[in-house]
Scaffold this motif. Structure first.
Motif, PDB file in Angstrom:
ATOM      1  N   LYS A 130      56.154  11.542  55.039  1.00 27.90           N
ATOM      2  CA  LYS A 130      57.466  11.895  55.064  1.00 27.90           C
ATOM      3  C   LYS A 130      58.243  10.486  54.887  1.00 27.90           C
ATOM      4  N   GLU A 131      57.845   9.610  55.687  1.00 33.48           N
ATOM      5  CA  GLU A 131      58.547   8.252  55.252  1.00 33.48           C
ATOM      6  C   GLU A 131      58.307   7.504  54.241  1.00 33.48           C
ATOM      7  N   LYS A 162      57.642   9.313  51.316  1.00 30.30           N
ATOM      8  CA  LYS A 162      58.297  10.399  50.478  1.00 30.30           C
ATOM      9  C   LYS A 162      59.852  10.140  50.308  1.00 30.30           C
ATOM     10  N   ASP A 163      60.482   9.899  51.449  1.00 26.28           N
ATOM     11  CA  ASP A 163      61.750   9.509  51.732  1.00 26.28           C
ATOM     12  C   ASP A 163      62.387   8.279  51.169  1.00 26.28           C
ATOM     13  N   THR A 164      61.582   7.287  51.465  1.00 25.00           N
ATOM     14  CA  THR A 164      61.683   5.776  50.905  1.00 25.00           C
ATOM     15  C   THR A 164      61.667   5.776  49.381  1.00 25.00           C
ATOM     16  N   ASP A 181      61.639   8.217  47.263  1.00 28.84           N
ATOM     17  CA  ASP A 181      62.373   9.395  46.729  1.00 28.84           C
ATOM     18  C   ASP A 181      61.306  10.249  45.891  1.00 28.84           C
ATOM     19  N   ASP A 223      56.487  17.644  47.690  1.00 24.35           N
ATOM     20  CA  ASP A 223      56.619  18.189  49.156  1.00 24.35           C
ATOM     21  C   ASP A 223      55.489  17.569  49.833  1.00 24.35           C
TER      22      ASP A 223
END
Length: 68
Positions: free
Chosen positions: A24-25, A27-29, A31, A35
């Motif tokens: 998740k980190e 993926k978010d960093t 972008d 999923d």
């Protein structure tokens, strides 16, 4: 996104964060548009860049590089 772009972006991010990151980190960093990571790509990255997913942070595996 092609495998090589995915691999290289994750490799660079894990070099910057030597303590590792969860999916998740990452993926978010970065972008990233996924999923969940593709299991085939993960297996290839274990060989190509030394990706390790071992210790846990909560329910999530921490991704890191074996040689760091």
């Amino acid at each position: 996104m092609k495998y090589i772009e995915f691999r290289d972006s994750i490799h660079q991010e894990l070099i910057r964060s030597q303590s590792g990151k969860t999916w998740k980190e990452i993926k978010d960093t970065l972008d990233l548009p996924y999923d969940r990571p593709c299991p085939e790509w993960i297996a290839r990255m274990e060989l190509d860049i030394g990706l390790e997913r071992k210790e846990r942070r909560g329910n999530a595996l921490v991704w890191s590089l074996a040689h760091l």
